[in-house]
Design a protein around this motif. Structure first.
Motif, PDB file in Angstrom:
ATOM      1  N   THR A  31      47.556  47.917 -24.998  1.00  0.00           N
ATOM      2  CA  THR A  31      46.132  47.622 -24.897  1.00  0.00           C
ATOM      3  C   THR A  31      45.966  46.210 -24.359  1.00  0.00           C
ATOM      4  O   THR A  31      46.636  45.288 -24.806  1.00  0.00           O
ATOM      5  N   VAL A  32      45.066  46.064 -23.395  1.00  0.00           N
ATOM      6  CA  VAL A  32      44.715  44.756 -22.846  1.00  0.00           C
ATOM      7  C   VAL A  32      43.331  44.391 -23.363  1.00  0.00           C
ATOM      8  O   VAL A  32      42.430  45.231 -23.394  1.00  0.00           O
ATOM      9  N   LEU A  33      43.169  43.148 -23.753  1.00  0.00           N
ATOM     10  CA  LEU A  33      41.886  42.637 -24.230  1.00  0.00           C
ATOM     11  C   LEU A  33      41.551  41.397 -23.417  1.00  0.00           C
ATOM     12  O   LEU A  33      42.364  40.475 -23.317  1.00  0.00           O
ATOM     13  N   ASP A  34      40.363  41.386 -22.812  1.00  0.00           N
ATOM     14  CA  ASP A  34      39.975  40.244 -21.976  1.00  0.00           C
ATOM     15  C   ASP A  34      38.459  40.103 -21.997  1.00  0.00           C
ATOM     16  O   ASP A  34      37.739  41.088 -22.172  1.00  0.00           O
ATOM     17  N   THR A  35      37.992  38.881 -21.788  1.00  0.00           N
ATOM     18  CA  THR A  35      36.550  38.619 -21.726  1.00  0.00           C
ATOM     19  C   THR A  35      35.975  38.908 -20.351  1.00  0.00           C
ATOM     20  O   THR A  35      34.766  39.019 -20.192  1.00  0.00           O
ATOM     21  N   ASP A  36      36.839  39.037 -19.357  1.00  0.00           N
ATOM     22  CA  ASP A  36      36.410  39.271 -17.980  1.00  0.00           C
ATOM     23  C   ASP A  36      36.388  40.771 -17.701  1.00  0.00           C
ATOM     24  O   ASP A  36      37.428  41.439 -17.733  1.00  0.00           O
ATOM     25  N   LEU A  37      35.216  41.304 -17.415  1.00  0.00           N
ATOM     26  CA  LEU A  37      35.069  42.737 -17.176  1.00  0.00           C
ATOM     27  C   LEU A  37      35.928  43.209 -16.003  1.00  0.00           C
ATOM     28  O   LEU A  37      36.516  44.290 -16.047  1.00  0.00           O
ATOM     29  N   PHE A  38      36.035  42.393 -14.963  1.00  0.00           N
ATOM     30  CA  PHE A  38      36.854  42.785 -13.811  1.00  0.00           C
ATOM     31  C   PHE A  38      38.331  42.871 -14.191  1.00  0.00           C
ATOM     32  O   PHE A  38      39.042  43.756 -13.712  1.00  0.00           O
ATOM     33  N   ALA A  39      38.790  41.975 -15.051  1.00  0.00           N
ATOM     34  CA  ALA A  39      40.175  42.038 -15.526  1.00  0.00           C
ATOM     35  C   ALA A  39      40.404  43.312 -16.332  1.00  0.00           C
ATOM     36  O   ALA A  39      41.445  43.956 -16.211  1.00  0.00           O
ATOM     37  N   VAL A  40      39.424  43.689 -17.149  1.00  0.00           N
ATOM     38  CA  VAL A  40      39.519  44.920 -17.940  1.00  0.00           C
ATOM     39  C   VAL A  40      39.589  46.131 -17.023  1.00  0.00           C
ATOM     40  O   VAL A  40      40.408  47.039 -17.228  1.00  0.00           O
ATOM     41  N   LEU A  41      38.757  46.148 -15.997  1.00  0.00           N
ATOM     42  CA  LEU A  41      38.777  47.263 -15.047  1.00  0.00           C
ATOM     43  C   LEU A  41      40.115  47.324 -14.299  1.00  0.00           C
ATOM     44  O   LEU A  41      40.661  48.406 -14.082  1.00  0.00           O
ATOM     45  N   GLU A  42      40.649  46.177 -13.938  1.00  0.00           N
ATOM     46  CA  GLU A  42      41.941  46.132 -13.245  1.00  0.00           C
ATOM     47  C   GLU A  42      43.063  46.628 -14.159  1.00  0.00           C
ATOM     48  O   GLU A  42      43.932  47.388 -13.731  1.00  0.00           O
ATOM     49  N   ALA A  43      43.039  46.196 -15.418  1.00  0.00           N
ATOM     50  CA  ALA A  43      44.063  46.637 -16.368  1.00  0.00           C
ATOM     51  C   ALA A  43      44.016  48.150 -16.550  1.00  0.00           C
ATOM     52  O   ALA A  43      45.056  48.820 -16.578  1.00  0.00           O
ATOM     53  N   THR A  44      42.813  48.698 -16.622  1.00  0.00           N
ATOM     54  CA  THR A  44      42.652  50.149 -16.748  1.00  0.00           C
ATOM     55  C   THR A  44      43.203  50.850 -15.511  1.00  0.00           C
ATOM     56  O   THR A  44      43.922  51.848 -15.615  1.00  0.00           O
ATOM     57  N   ALA A  45      42.899  50.307 -14.343  1.00  0.00           N
ATOM     58  CA  ALA A  45      43.392  50.892 -13.095  1.00  0.00           C
ATOM     59  C   ALA A  45      44.916  50.838 -13.015  1.00  0.00           C
ATOM     60  O   ALA A  45      45.537  51.686 -12.375  1.00  0.00           O
ATOM     61  N   ASN A  46      45.510  49.847 -13.685  1.00  0.00           N
ATOM     62  CA  ASN A  46      46.970  49.704 -13.669  1.00  0.00           C
ATOM     63  C   ASN A  46      47.655  50.493 -14.783  1.00  0.00           C
ATOM     64  O   ASN A  46      48.853  50.358 -14.986  1.00  0.00           O
ATOM     65  N   GLY A  47      46.894  51.280 -15.527  1.00  0.00           N
ATOM     66  CA  GLY A  47      47.502  52.173 -16.507  1.00  0.00           C
ATOM     67  C   GLY A  47      47.445  51.748 -17.954  1.00  0.00           C
ATOM     68  O   GLY A  47      48.010  52.414 -18.817  1.00  0.00           O
ATOM     69  N   ALA A  48      46.774  50.654 -18.251  1.00  0.00           N
ATOM     70  CA  ALA A  48      46.675  50.197 -19.638  1.00  0.00           C
ATOM     71  C   ALA A  48      45.340  50.627 -20.241  1.00  0.00           C
ATOM     72  O   ALA A  48      44.353  50.797 -19.527  1.00  0.00           O
ATOM     73  N   THR A  49      45.312  50.775 -21.538  1.00  0.00           N
ATOM     74  CA  THR A  49      44.047  50.899 -22.251  1.00  0.00           C
ATOM     75  C   THR A  49      43.463  49.491 -22.278  1.00  0.00           C
ATOM     76  O   THR A  49      44.207  48.526 -22.471  1.00  0.00           O
ATOM     77  N   ALA A  50      42.181  49.334 -22.081  1.00  0.00           N
ATOM     78  CA  ALA A  50      41.612  47.985 -22.015  1.00  0.00           C
ATOM     79  C   ALA A  50      40.320  47.900 -22.816  1.00  0.00           C
ATOM     80  O   ALA A  50      39.547  48.856 -22.880  1.00  0.00           O
ATOM     81  N   VAL A  51      40.117  46.738 -23.407  1.00  0.00           N
ATOM     82  CA  VAL A  51      38.928  46.452 -24.201  1.00  0.00           C
ATOM     83  C   VAL A  51      38.307  45.175 -23.662  1.00  0.00           C
ATOM     84  O   VAL A  51      38.998  44.179 -23.430  1.00  0.00           O
ATOM     85  N   HIS A  52      36.997  45.208 -23.479  1.00  0.00           N
ATOM     86  CA  HIS A  52      36.260  44.040 -23.012  1.00  0.00           C
ATOM     87  C   HIS A  52      35.672  43.318 -24.218  1.00  0.00           C
ATOM     88  O   HIS A  52      34.965  43.923 -25.019  1.00  0.00           O
TER      89      HIS A  52
END
Length: 125
Positions: A31-52
């Motif tokens: 799981t990736v956690l980031d305050t930047d919505l674009f980073a969250v979208l990128e992490a999701t696109a790269n195969g990780a679960t992501a939380v904003h």
């Protein structure tokens, strides 16, 4: 059961760590956690679960399942925020291995005393 790994911060350092995990442990729960919505979208696109959201917030940590993480990797651009995040994570998960990447070498001892398992100093290059 597979490892649950929480990566907080998806800038250059966090992205490199996540990519390494995806290659070396493809069965890990990441799981990736980031305050930047674009980073969250990128992490999701790269195969990780992501939380904003802000990792200092207990509700956000709950959403990211920080309490169940075996390992937490903290790579945010500011040492003060990294310290506060470390304290927040340690509160919800006293047993996790926490790895923090910091910028200022003089903060090394402070991070170790706050419950970080391993501290790495990021060298600008």
């Amino acid at each position: 059961m597979t490892d649950h790994i929480l990566a907080i911060g998806y800038g250059d350092t966090g992205r490199d760590a996540v990519n390494s995990v995806l290659v070396l442990q493809p069965d890990a729960s990441l799981t990736v956690l980031d305050t930047d919505l674009f980073a969250v979208l990128e992490a999701t696109a790269n195969g990780a679960t992501a939380v904003h959201g802000d990792a200092r917030d207990r509700c956000v940590l709950d959403e990211a399942a920080a309490d169940a993480a075996d390992r937490v990797f903290i790579a945010v651009p500011d040492d003060l925020n990294a310290y506060l995040i470390t304290r927040s994570v340690r509160t919800v998960n006293p047993d996790a291995v926490i790895i923090a990447v910091i910028r200022e070498p003089e903060n090394h001892a402070l991070f170790l005393s706050s419950g970080v398992t391993s501290v790495h100093i990021r060298h600008s290059g």
